[in-house]
Design a protein around this motif. Structure first.
Motif, PDB file in Angstrom:
ATOM      1  N   GLY A  36       0.814  -1.220   0.000  1.00 32.31           N
ATOM      2  CA  GLY A  36       0.000   0.000   0.000  1.00 32.31           C
ATOM      3  C   GLY A  36       0.841   1.261   0.000  1.00 32.31           C
ATOM      4  O   GLY A  36       0.394   2.305  -0.489  1.00 32.31           O
ATOM      5  N   CYS A  37       2.074   1.199   0.541  1.00 30.99           N
ATOM      6  CA  CYS A  37       2.986   2.356   0.458  1.00 30.99           C
ATOM      7  C   CYS A  37       3.334   2.644  -0.993  1.00 30.99           C
ATOM      8  O   CYS A  37       3.397   3.812  -1.410  1.00 30.99           O
ATOM      9  CB  CYS A  37       4.271   2.083   1.234  1.00 30.99           C
ATOM     10  N   THR A  38       3.583   1.576  -1.755  1.00 34.20           N
ATOM     11  CA  THR A  38       3.901   1.741  -3.175  1.00 34.20           C
ATOM     12  C   THR A  38       2.746   2.416  -3.900  1.00 34.20           C
ATOM     13  O   THR A  38       2.945   3.367  -4.671  1.00 34.20           O
ATOM     14  CB  THR A  38       4.196   0.378  -3.813  1.00 34.20           C
ATOM     15  N   LEU A  39       1.530   1.936  -3.664  1.00 38.62           N
ATOM     16  CA  LEU A  39       0.360   2.528  -4.311  1.00 38.62           C
ATOM     17  C   LEU A  39       0.151   3.973  -3.862  1.00 38.62           C
ATOM     18  O   LEU A  39      -0.168   4.840  -4.681  1.00 38.62           O
ATOM     19  CB  LEU A  39      -0.888   1.694  -3.997  1.00 38.62           C
ATOM     20  N   ALA A  40       0.328   4.244  -2.569  1.00 28.94           N
ATOM     21  CA  ALA A  40       0.136   5.603  -2.054  1.00 28.94           C
ATOM     22  C   ALA A  40       1.136   6.567  -2.681  1.00 28.94           C
ATOM     23  O   ALA A  40       0.780   7.681  -3.093  1.00 28.94           O
ATOM     24  CB  ALA A  40       0.268   5.614  -0.535  1.00 28.94           C
ATOM     25  N   MET A  41       2.402   6.154  -2.758  1.00 21.97           N
ATOM     26  CA  MET A  41       3.425   7.015  -3.340  1.00 21.97           C
ATOM     27  C   MET A  41       3.163   7.247  -4.822  1.00 21.97           C
ATOM     28  O   MET A  41       3.294   8.378  -5.328  1.00 21.97           O
ATOM     29  CB  MET A  41       4.801   6.387  -3.129  1.00 21.97           C
ATOM     30  N   ALA A  42       2.797   6.184  -5.552  1.00 23.28           N
ATOM     31  CA  ALA A  42       2.517   6.337  -6.981  1.00 23.28           C
ATOM     32  C   ALA A  42       1.319   7.250  -7.209  1.00 23.28           C
ATOM     33  O   ALA A  42       1.324   8.104  -8.097  1.00 23.28           O
ATOM     34  CB  ALA A  42       2.270   4.966  -7.613  1.00 23.28           C
ATOM     35  N   TYR A  43       0.286   7.090  -6.399  1.00 22.13           N
ATOM     36  CA  TYR A  43      -0.917   7.909  -6.541  1.00 22.13           C
ATOM     37  C   TYR A  43      -0.617   9.380  -6.237  1.00 22.13           C
ATOM     38  O   TYR A  43      -1.025  10.277  -6.980  1.00 22.13           O
ATOM     39  CB  TYR A  43      -2.002   7.379  -5.599  1.00 22.13           C
ATOM     40  N   ALA A  44       0.108   9.623  -5.142  1.00 16.17           N
ATOM     41  CA  ALA A  44       0.436  11.009  -4.774  1.00 16.17           C
ATOM     42  C   ALA A  44       1.344  11.655  -5.809  1.00 16.17           C
ATOM     43  O   ALA A  44       1.254  12.863  -6.060  1.00 16.17           O
ATOM     44  CB  ALA A  44       1.089  11.038  -3.397  1.00 16.17           C
ATOM     45  N   HIS A  45       2.234  10.866  -6.398  1.00 14.48           N
ATOM     46  CA  HIS A  45       3.123  11.391  -7.435  1.00 14.48           C
ATOM     47  C   HIS A  45       2.344  11.767  -8.690  1.00 14.48           C
ATOM     48  O   HIS A  45       2.581  12.816  -9.288  1.00 14.48           O
ATOM     49  CB  HIS A  45       4.179  10.333  -7.756  1.00 14.48           C
ATOM     50  N   ARG A  46       1.407  10.913  -9.094  1.00 12.59           N
ATOM     51  CA  ARG A  46       0.633  11.170 -10.297  1.00 12.59           C
ATOM     52  C   ARG A  46      -0.409  12.271 -10.087  1.00 12.59           C
ATOM     53  O   ARG A  46      -0.674  13.073 -10.985  1.00 12.59           O
ATOM     54  CB  ARG A  46      -0.038   9.872 -10.751  1.00 12.59           C
ATOM     55  N   TYR A  47      -1.000  12.325  -8.886  1.00  9.30           N
ATOM     56  CA  TYR A  47      -2.079  13.283  -8.609  1.00  9.30           C
ATOM     57  C   TYR A  47      -1.784  14.057  -7.326  1.00  9.30           C
ATOM     58  O   TYR A  47      -2.431  13.866  -6.296  1.00  9.30           O
ATOM     59  CB  TYR A  47      -3.415  12.544  -8.485  1.00  9.30           C
TER      60      TYR A  47
END
Length: 459
Positions: A36-47
């Protein structure tokens, strides 16, 4: 949880389109643990405008070196050149007995077809430092750097877990779970450290760093590492939990921690900013877009077999009704990591392309001070945050020092790339969010952001 036939971009696009339509406020806080850290970081980076704050637990960025730590084949070498043995460290060597059983369950030693399979994946080159002398070690390095030599066991599980034989899948899932849960529950105990013979992999339970309730924290406001006690209820802690009453009289005096002491918490790497790692990761990520990447084809090695299976209680069940989703997804993502994370590989590697400064990707406003006692204490920080653009939201990361699934290396690397991140390492805690220290730290972090965001909304 992502999507099996697609990738993280698709999941992020779907989430963004439904999360923040025009006129709807962004997420106040994203809490991500492990994958979930990976998804959170990717999401925050994209949006970046969709997320106001983040709390991470058991930091994982799904980099090749992290996958190779947990699932990579062990490296054999002779340390005669002064090369640090820690950079060759892998779970397969720290937990050798468990790895023997895990390898047996992969089928690579029994099935001739599986034993010949080659894996098109990132090599372990990003994990190790090339020896500068000694021909034997240099040859070992080159051989272990070849993509098809690093994840043979993982490849075996890939074809069993995602193949069409339900009995083979169920048996592979049992073996996979025993490996993961064995590491998850044991952590870096003294026995494992002694078996491995590596000074870096030692128990954090009784060493000089602290007791079972002791934290090592990076405060981005004061820019120092220090010790804290997880039980203390004071201006340093909005919420507290009581653990080990016999030590409750200890004072809460701030104790400064040297950077070298923090670096000794690493288990498998020597740091983010080494020249070899930076160069190798830039080379790897710069060539990703030119590759025609697709998920690795699943090769069903076995013919359909028995339709029943016996569990540990001598009860039979139909394996076709059993879908081991977690092991299947973890294996799929680990084998196809570059495909799944393709648009985020450079960002999640923590290595910007040459010429792009770190703070253009990894910077944020500071998280709210833990010593704040009223809403007015957040006013200055809030004004600063509003007036400046940052590529990431303010964030507090919570890491177990005894976490063998996602060791502290990644959390420390993330701190080095992103100094505004507040990092809190619970020295004796493992990977579980239900660990009392980890759970308490999550509550503290969420409370702190909750107060700060409420103030921002009211001003």
């Amino acid at each position: 949880k992502g999507l099996l036939p697609g990738n993280v971009v698709y999941a992020a696009e779907e989430r963004a389109s439904s999360d923040t339509p025009k006129g709807v406020r962004p997420w106040d806080l994203i809490l991500g643990g492990s994958w979930g850290c990976t998804l959170a970081m990717a999401y925050a980076h994209r949006y970046p405008t969709n997320v106001r704050s983040m709390v991470l637990r058991g930091v994982c960025l799904f980099r090749p070196r992290e996958i190779d730590w947990l699932f990579g084949d062990p490296i054999e070498y002779s340390n005669t050149t002064g090369v640090s043995s820690s950079i060759w460290n892998m779970a397969s060597k720290v937990f050798p007995d468990g790895w023997v059983e895990f390898r047996k369950g992969s089928g690579v030693d029994e099935d001739s077809k599986l034993s010949r399979l080659q894996l098109s994946s990132p090599s372990l080159r990003s994990l190790i430092t090339q020896p500068s002398s000694n021909a034997a070690n240099r040859q070992t390095y080159e051989e272990n750097s070849k993509p098809n030599n690093r994840r043979t066991v993982l490849q075996g599980y890939y074809h069993q877990l995602l193949g069409s034989d339900p009995l083979v899948r169920a048996r592979a899932a049992q073996s996979w779970s025993r490996w993961e849960m064995g590491i998850y529950s044991s952590g870096f105990g003294d026995d494992n450290a002694q078996k491995n013979g590596n000074n870096r992999v030692t128990s954090n339970r009784n060493d000089s760093v602290g007791s079972q309730t002791r934290l090592v924290t990076w405060n981005p406001i004061t820019e120092v590492w220090s010790h804290e006690d997880a039980r203390v209820w004071s201006n340093q802690s909005l919420v507290s939990i009581d653990v080990n009453d016999d030590e409750s009289n200890e004072s809460n005096t701030i104790s400064i921690v040297n950077e070298s002491e923090v670096q000794r918490l690493r288990k498998f790497s020597d740091g983010l900013l080494s020249d070899n790692y930076l160069e190798d990761e830039r080379t790897r990520t710069s060539t990703l877009d030119s590759r025609n990447q697709q998920p690795i084809q699943i090769d069903t090695v076995y013919k359909p077999s028995s339709t029943v299976m016996t569990d540990g209680k001598n009860q039979t069940f139909d394996p076709s009704s059993f879908i081991p989703a977690q092991s299947m997804l973890t294996c799929y993502y680990s084998v196809n990591d570059e495909y799944v994370l393709r648009p985020f590989n450079s960002f999640l590697s923590l290595v910007p392309p040459r010429g792009i400064p770190f703070n253009s990707l990894y910077s944020s406003s500071l998280p709210p001070s833990p010593s704040a006692s009223s809403l007015s204490d957040y006013e200055l920080a809030t004004k600063i945050a509003v007036q400046n653009y940052y590529p990431l939201p303010p964030c507090i990361a919570i890491q177990g020092g005894n976490d063998a699934i996602c060791p502290p290396d990644t959390a420390i690397d993330l701190h080095q790339a992103w100094p505004q991140l507040e990092l809190r390492i619970a020295l004796s805690s493992g990977h579980s969010m239900y660990d009392p220290i980890i759970a308490g730290e999550i509550v503290k972090a969420v409370d702190r952001f909750g107060i700060a965001l409420r103030f921002q909304d009211e001003t």
